[in-house]
Enzyme design. Structure first.
Site, PDB file in Angstrom:
ATOM      1  N   SER A 211     -38.756  -7.827  28.553  1.00 55.63           N
ATOM      2  CA  SER A 211     -39.798  -8.243  27.625  1.00 55.63           C
ATOM      3  C   SER A 211     -39.138  -8.656  26.319  1.00 55.63           C
ATOM      4  CB  SER A 211     -40.797  -7.114  27.402  1.00 55.63           C
ATOM      5  OG  SER A 211     -40.257  -6.208  26.468  1.00 55.63           O
ATOM      6  N   LYS A 212     -39.968  -9.193  25.458  1.00 55.68           N
ATOM      7  CA  LYS A 212     -39.482  -9.748  24.189  1.00 55.68           C
ATOM      8  C   LYS A 212     -38.562  -8.831  23.408  1.00 55.68           C
ATOM      9  CE  LYS A 212     -43.614 -12.326  23.225  1.00 55.68           C
ATOM     10  NZ  LYS A 212     -44.855 -12.322  22.494  1.00 55.68           N
ATOM     11  N   ARG A 213     -38.831  -7.544  23.487  1.00 60.91           N
ATOM     12  CA  ARG A 213     -38.080  -6.617  22.645  1.00 60.91           C
ATOM     13  C   ARG A 213     -36.790  -6.107  23.279  1.00 60.91           C
ATOM     14  NH1 ARG A 213     -43.149  -6.469  21.562  1.00 60.91           N
ATOM     15  NH2 ARG A 213     -43.522  -5.497  23.586  1.00 60.91           N
ATOM     16  N   ASP A 214     -36.540  -6.474  24.516  1.00 58.84           N
ATOM     17  CA  ASP A 214     -35.331  -5.951  25.169  1.00 58.84           C
ATOM     18  C   ASP A 214     -34.063  -6.616  24.650  1.00 58.84           C
ATOM     19  OD1 ASP A 214     -36.442  -3.999  26.904  1.00 58.84           O
ATOM     20  OD2 ASP A 214     -37.273  -5.606  28.136  1.00 58.84           O
TER      21      ASP A 214
END
Ligand code: GLU
Length: 443
Positions: A211-214
């Site tokens: 996801s975006k935050r990984d």
């Protein structure tokens, strides 16, 4: 057929690797077939869109070198390329559904009447996918226009693809299940659908969905960490696509030549951070020394604007070209060449200090002082002379000399270090190290 592909990002967040890879596959496919690659910004969600996100997406694509033939700042025959500016087009296509009796009002909104039959799509990657629309309770007619007059994603996405003459829709697998809905709309318009290819998800190393935050997800991290755009393009291409042999390192031109949707895997791709860094190193090694020095200097200047680069930076860069994977490792790898204040590795220092050659370093420093015309060869000749007089092998002096000059046990070729440091700095460092042998070495 004149191939036309598009990347259709929604500017609600920054560009992440999944989006970048979708853009890349569309670009590669269009370039391979000599077709056109379009950038369409799907910015109709006024609440979630931001100008920053839009800029980040355009910057990210430009950094990767994925140039578009039509899109923002590149007018073509199928504009405008911001979806929010295509309202008249959407209204006209909506009217066609009204005229055909395929939409009806429901509580202020407009619903599209599905045909009550199974709809099968043939996806180039995922194969056949069927959704059965006969059971209305599972597949209620979909809202295409909200009561505030705005259109839903499915409607504008389909209309814009048709209106822009898109021949191949290449997008993330998260849209796979939307496609039968899109096919229903396309059939209602009485036109032929594009070819679809849904590309597999990208997973984290542990198998969870990325996801975006990984780690590694935001494309904006890559320039800062010192990745080369070509290396990232190479890496992204291999997230889902595989060449039919073992080759792994490709320049963009080679990817264009070899890319095909047949060779896109159905299975999800796993993101491998080590491999990504390794690939960057391969691309750094492929640069000629001058290009490498220029690239390293530009990266250094952008990230350390307060530190002026020394005039001998190209020599420093050349000495280190093989020594790191990401350009942001350069300041640490080069600290002892860039300045005189750098950390000393304790273990290497202790090992050098206890070597049989250590007591002869003071003599070596004195020899260095006496060299008229400094060169690495002259320094090594001096070292051979000192070793001979001391009755040790020249090779035994190399390690303590390296540690005296660099504060560490590994690094670039000793000759390169001697050349870059020059006579005075070399002699001083060896002398300071030799002096320190009498007293415990300051940490
Ligand atoms: N704006 C959609 C997205 O970003 C586009 C989907 C598509 O490529 O059709 O997910």
């Amino acid at each position: 057929m004149n191939v036309r592909t598009r990347f259709a990002p929604s500017p609600t967040g920054s560009l992440h690797v999944g989006g970048a890879r979708t853009a890349l596959f569309n670009w590669l496919f269009a370039r391979h077939h000599g077709g056109s690659y379009i950038l369409r910004v799907e910015d109709t969600d006024e609440v979630r869109n931001t100008p920053e996100a839009r800029a980040a997406i355009l910057d990210g694509l430009a950094w990767l070198g994925l140039d578009w033939d039509e899109g923002p700042d590149k007018p073509g025959d199928h504009g405008p390329y911001y979806q929010s500016e295509r309202r008249d087009i959407h209204d006209a296509w909506f009217q066609r559904l009204v005229d055909a009796g395929r939409v009806y009002r429901d509580d202020g909104a407009w619903r599209f009447r599905f045909e009550r039959k199974p709809v099968t799509m043939r996806d180039l990657v995922c194969g056949e996918v069927t959704i059965d629309y006969r059971d209305e309770s599972n597949t209620p007619d979909m809202v295409v226009r909200r009561s505030d007059g705005s259109y839903v994603f499915h409607f504008v996405n389909v209309v814009d693809d048709l209106e822009m003459g898109v021949t191949h829709v290449i997008r993330g697998e998260d849209h796979l299940m939307n496609t039968p809905k899109h096919l229903q709309l396309i059939e209602a318009f009485g036109v032929a659908p594009p070819v679809y290819a849904h590309i597999p998800l990208i997973l984290n190393p542990d198998g969870s969905k990325m996801s975006k935050r990984d780690a590694g997800a935001a494309l904006s991290e890559y320039p800062r960490r010192g990745f080369l755009p070509h290396a990232v393009v190479n890496f992204l291409a291999l997230l889902g696509w595989s060449p039919k042999d073992d080759s792994e390192i490709f320049a963009p031109g080679e990817l264009i030549e070899r890319f095909s949707l047949d060779a896109v895997n159905r299975a999800p791709a796993r993101f491998d951070h080590e491999k990504c860094a390794w690939m960057n190193q391969q691309h750094l090694l492929a640069l000629d020394p001058a290009e490498f020095a220029e690239t390293a200097a530009a990266h250094f200047a952008a990230n350390h604007p307060a530190t002026p680069l020394p005039a001998n930076f190209p020599a420093i860069a050349a000495a280190l070209q093989e020594k790191f994977r990401l350009l942001d490792e350069l300041p640490a790898a080069a600290d002892f060449l860039l300045g005189d204040d750098y950390p000393r590795d304790k273990a290497a220092t202790a090992k050098a200090a206890s070597s049989p050659a250590a007591p002869h370093l003071a003599a070596l420093a004195a020899k260095f002082d006496g060299i008229e015309s400094w060169s690495a060869q002259a320094a090594k000749d001096a070292l051979a002379g000192v070793a001979k007089a001391a009755g040790i092998k020249p090779g035994q002096m190399m390690f303590p000399l390296r540690v005296a000059l660099s504060g560490r046990g590994h690094g670039p070729d000793l000759s390169a270090i001697l050349d870059i440091l020059g006579r005075e700095r070399s002699a001083t460092r060896v002398r300071v190290f030799a002096d320190g042998l009498d007293s415990p070495i300051a940490e």
